[in-house]
Design a protein around this motif. Sequence first.
Motif, PDB file in Angstrom:
ATOM      1  N   MET A   1       0.845  -1.168   0.000  1.00  0.00           N
ATOM      2  CA  MET A   1       0.000   0.000   0.000  1.00  0.00           C
ATOM      3  C   MET A   1       0.896   1.239   0.000  1.00  0.00           C
ATOM      4  O   MET A   1       1.831   1.340   0.765  1.00  0.00           O
ATOM      5  N   ALA A   2       0.593   2.192  -0.861  1.00  0.00           N
ATOM      6  CA  ALA A   2       1.368   3.423  -0.956  1.00  0.00           C
ATOM      7  C   ALA A   2       1.020   4.346   0.209  1.00  0.00           C
ATOM      8  O   ALA A   2      -0.130   4.483   0.584  1.00  0.00           O
ATOM      9  N   MET A   3       2.047   4.973   0.774  1.00  0.00           N
ATOM     10  CA  MET A   3       1.844   5.902   1.872  1.00  0.00           C
ATOM     11  C   MET A   3       1.460   7.264   1.305  1.00  0.00           C
ATOM     12  O   MET A   3       2.055   7.729   0.352  1.00  0.00           O
ATOM     13  N   GLU A   4       0.433   7.874   1.896  1.00  0.00           N
ATOM     14  CA  GLU A   4       0.017   9.195   1.434  1.00  0.00           C
ATOM     15  C   GLU A   4       1.077  10.221   1.775  1.00  0.00           C
ATOM     16  O   GLU A   4       1.729  10.137   2.799  1.00  0.00           O
ATOM     17  N   LYS A   5       1.240  11.187   0.880  1.00  0.00           N
ATOM     18  CA  LYS A   5       2.222  12.247   1.093  1.00  0.00           C
ATOM     19  C   LYS A   5       1.583  13.586   0.817  1.00  0.00           C
ATOM     20  O   LYS A   5       0.612  13.694   0.095  1.00  0.00           O
ATOM     21  N   THR A   6       2.148  14.603   1.417  1.00  0.00           N
ATOM     22  CA  THR A   6       1.717  15.975   1.213  1.00  0.00           C
ATOM     23  C   THR A   6       2.896  16.749   0.667  1.00  0.00           C
ATOM     24  O   THR A   6       3.991  16.674   1.212  1.00  0.00           O
ATOM     25  N   LYS A   7       2.683  17.493  -0.407  1.00  0.00           N
ATOM     26  CA  LYS A   7       3.738  18.342  -0.951  1.00  0.00           C
ATOM     27  C   LYS A   7       3.590  19.722  -0.328  1.00  0.00           C
ATOM     28  O   LYS A   7       2.549  20.336  -0.390  1.00  0.00           O
ATOM     29  N   THR A   8       4.661  20.197   0.299  1.00  0.00           N
ATOM     30  CA  THR A   8       4.624  21.493   0.959  1.00  0.00           C
ATOM     31  C   THR A   8       5.161  22.576   0.036  1.00  0.00           C
ATOM     32  O   THR A   8       5.655  22.293  -1.050  1.00  0.00           O
ATOM     33  N   ARG A  16       2.129  11.400   5.524  1.00  0.00           N
ATOM     34  CA  ARG A  16       0.971  11.794   6.334  1.00  0.00           C
ATOM     35  C   ARG A  16       0.482  10.638   7.188  1.00  0.00           C
ATOM     36  O   ARG A  16      -0.611  10.681   7.720  1.00  0.00           O
ATOM     37  N   GLU A  17       1.290   9.624   7.338  1.00  0.00           N
ATOM     38  CA  GLU A  17       0.891   8.457   8.120  1.00  0.00           C
ATOM     39  C   GLU A  17       0.518   8.837   9.560  1.00  0.00           C
ATOM     40  O   GLU A  17      -0.408   8.275  10.145  1.00  0.00           O
TER      41      GLU A  17
END
Length: 99
Positions: A1-8, A16-17
């Motif tokens: 499962m791919a981990m969610e990420k946030t681009k700042t 964002r785990e």
Amino acid sequence: MAMEKTKTSDGKDHSREWMESAACANRDIDPRLFYPSSGERESKVRSRDAKAVCDQCSVRRQCLELAVQMDDAHGVWGGLNARERRRLTNEEPFTNLAA
């Protein structure tokens, strides 16, 4: 499962785990609590109530760091509203804040 990420705003991706552990992720808490409308009479009460949730949160610092990195201009993140976050970042380097 791919981990969610946030681009700042600095162009970096951040995991964002930790958000799964956030107190505000509780299904019983209305997300609108964290985004009080400026024209709303109860906005101060809602902001205070949102900050109370943040005060009990185990990932408060990560949340605040993300809001500062994204330069989010709305809502309560990590126990601070947008004005408080701007004041915080203008007064001292964010990386030097106590946990």
